[in-house]
Enzyme design. Structure first.
Site, PDB file in Angstrom:
ATOM      1  N   LYS A 217      36.848  45.476  36.608  1.00 51.88           N
ATOM      2  CA  LYS A 217      36.863  45.660  38.063  1.00 51.88           C
ATOM      3  C   LYS A 217      36.707  47.157  38.320  1.00 51.88           C
ATOM      4  CE  LYS A 217      37.417  43.958  42.257  1.00 51.88           C
ATOM      5  NZ  LYS A 217      36.352  43.147  42.896  1.00 51.88           N
TER       6      LYS A 217
ATOM      7  N   TYR B 200      49.911  44.182  29.994  1.00 52.82           N
ATOM      8  CA  TYR B 200      50.826  43.470  29.107  1.00 52.82           C
ATOM      9  C   TYR B 200      51.573  44.398  28.151  1.00 52.82           C
ATOM     10  CZ  TYR B 200      48.852  39.007  30.620  1.00 52.82           C
ATOM     11  OH  TYR B 200      48.459  37.924  31.366  1.00 52.82           O
TER      12      TYR B 200
ATOM     13  N   ASP C  87      35.983  39.139  39.492  1.00 53.71           N
ATOM     14  CA  ASP C  87      35.928  38.123  40.538  1.00 53.71           C
ATOM     15  C   ASP C  87      34.577  37.423  40.551  1.00 53.71           C
ATOM     16  OD1 ASP C  87      34.991  40.626  41.253  1.00 53.71           O
ATOM     17  OD2 ASP C  87      35.609  40.496  43.343  1.00 53.71           O
TER      18      ASP C  87
ATOM     19  N   ASP D  45      41.664  30.669  31.139  1.00 53.01           N
ATOM     20  CA  ASP D  45      42.241  29.426  31.664  1.00 53.01           C
ATOM     21  C   ASP D  45      41.238  28.710  32.558  1.00 53.01           C
ATOM     22  OD1 ASP D  45      44.543  29.906  30.297  1.00 53.01           O
ATOM     23  OD2 ASP D  45      45.850  30.040  32.042  1.00 53.01           O
TER      24      ASP D  45
ATOM     25  N   ASP E 124      43.197  36.809  30.127  1.00 53.47           N
ATOM     26  CA  ASP E 124      44.163  35.717  30.231  1.00 53.47           C
ATOM     27  C   ASP E 124      43.771  34.760  31.350  1.00 53.47           C
ATOM     28  OD1 ASP E 124      46.385  34.153  29.907  1.00 53.47           O
ATOM     29  OD2 ASP E 124      47.832  35.679  30.479  1.00 53.47           O
TER      30      ASP E 124
END
Length: 377
Positions: free
Chosen positions: A187, A137, A220, A248, A244
């Site tokens: 990750k 970002y 994941d 959600d 982010d």
């Protein structure tokens, strides 16, 4: 009387509706707990941009910087191409105000419906600490050979020890006043260099918090564990993009985007922190009274906790949770009440000191962390 200055950015779509609701609840909290806020409306969003061509100007930045905190509604409009408002206002504001942390609680309140079968409030109470200024970002990238079959797009992701350490240290602090568990989400098997940095920071900062238990999970895998066993997590710290996405998913567990809150925290007091519901501007339902104000009210509770108004923060959270528990649906026309009616119910519950506090209130924990940082500073 304690006094705080508050910049109000209603924004677009349902943003003004839920922001008005939160301010009504704030009025009730001020009356009960003996503090006040001096509020300034700042016009940032689609209407202002279309009328003036402006995004986040130096003048607007200076105006915001004169306040103790920012209450934000939502930004976004189909009249403005994607990315312009988001990058030119939201991301730029986080950068200029050095809002190092995006803090998002994932808590299922008693009586609130969830699509996850068998999930109970006791099993769903975690907080995601998201690094808020870097990663993918940073909004840096380039394209070449545009419009040809050879078009190439490069999007940069940046990780610095400085920014990662700020996020990780805050996560340790929060875990130390909660249940004492901190999980790094990344990750590392693919994003090897960034993963090395995050892991090294975790180990370095962890030496200062020997009582906090730590572990690691791939992003994941977190997306698999979160709907099935959210009780595995207490505080999760992660990078900007991963945070982010997973929050959600977390919002789904707790009843939907309309009930999810967030805070963009400046950690040294040099600039104001900003608090906002994580839902978007929802222009399709703007003006219909179908927007659930719970996310905005819980964001207000986080704001109050960050300012040190711990009792008021806990009361707003408790009142919002109590009203949510009585809704037949968490959003839309099926809520059975309008945005304004719901905010009036929440405000009345704040005024009534018989509303029981939510056990283990994050809002009160935020106040404790803020007080600890102030004492050190």
């Amino acid at each position: 009387m304690r006094s705080h200055t508050l910049a109000v950015l209603p924004g677009d779509g349902v943003g003004p509706e839920v922001t008005r609701a939160a301010l009504t609840v704030l009025d009730a909290a001020e009356s009960r707990f003996g503090f006040d806020t001096r509020r300034t409306d700042v016009p940032l969003g689609a209407d202002h941009h279309l009328a003036t061509g402006e995004l986040l100007t130096d003048e607007a930045t200076a105006e915001l910087d004169r306040h103790d905190a920012i209450l934000f509604g939502a930004i976004g409009s189909p009249r403005v191409p994607p990315g312009i408002l988001e990058r030119g206002i939201i991301l730029e504001l986080r950068r200029r105000m050095e809002q190092a942390i995006n803090l998002r609680p994932v808590r299922l309140y008693e009586g609130v419906p969830t699509p996850i079968a068998g999930l109970t409030p006791e099993r769903c109470d975690l907080v995601v600490v998201r690094e808020n200024t870097e990663g993918a970002y940073v909004a840096q990238g380039s394209s070449v050979h545009v419009g040809t079959p050879a078009q190439v797009a490069v999007q940069e992701s940046v990780n610095t020890w400085y920014a990662v350490e700020r996020a990780v240290d805050f996560a340790y602090r929060l875990a130390s006043v909660r249940r004492g568990r901190l999980t790094l989400c990344h990750k590392t098997n693919v994003l090897v260099e960034a993963g090395k940095l995050w892991t090294a920071v975790m180990e370095s900062v962890g030496e200062r918090y020997p009582d906090v238990e730590t572990d690691y999970v791939h992003v994941d895998a977190l997306c698999m564990h979160l709907p099935v066993s959210p009780e595995r997590f207490d505080v999760v710290v992660t990078d900007n993009l991963f945070g982010d996405i997973v929050t959600d998913l977390g919002a789904v567990l707790q009843g939907g985007l309309g009930v999810a809150a967030s805070g963009n925290l400046n950690l040294d007091g040099a600039h104001p922190s900003m608090f906002e519901p994580i839902h978007g501007s929802a222009p399709d339902i703007a003006g219909r009274g179908w927007a659930n104000p719970a996310g905005a009210c819980l964001s207000l509770a986080m704001l109050l906790g960050h300012l040190g108004e711990g009792e008021a923060a806990a009361a707003v959270e408790a009142a919002t949770a109590a009203v949510l528990a009585g809704l037949p649906a968490p959003g839309g026309e099926a809520m059975g009440a309008s945005t304004q009616e719901l905010c009036e119910r929440i405000a009345a519950a704040v005024a009534d000191d018989a509303t029981p506090e939510v056990p283990g209130s994050l809002m009160a924990q935020l106040a404790a962390v803020a007080a600890g940082r102030a004492a050190e500073g």
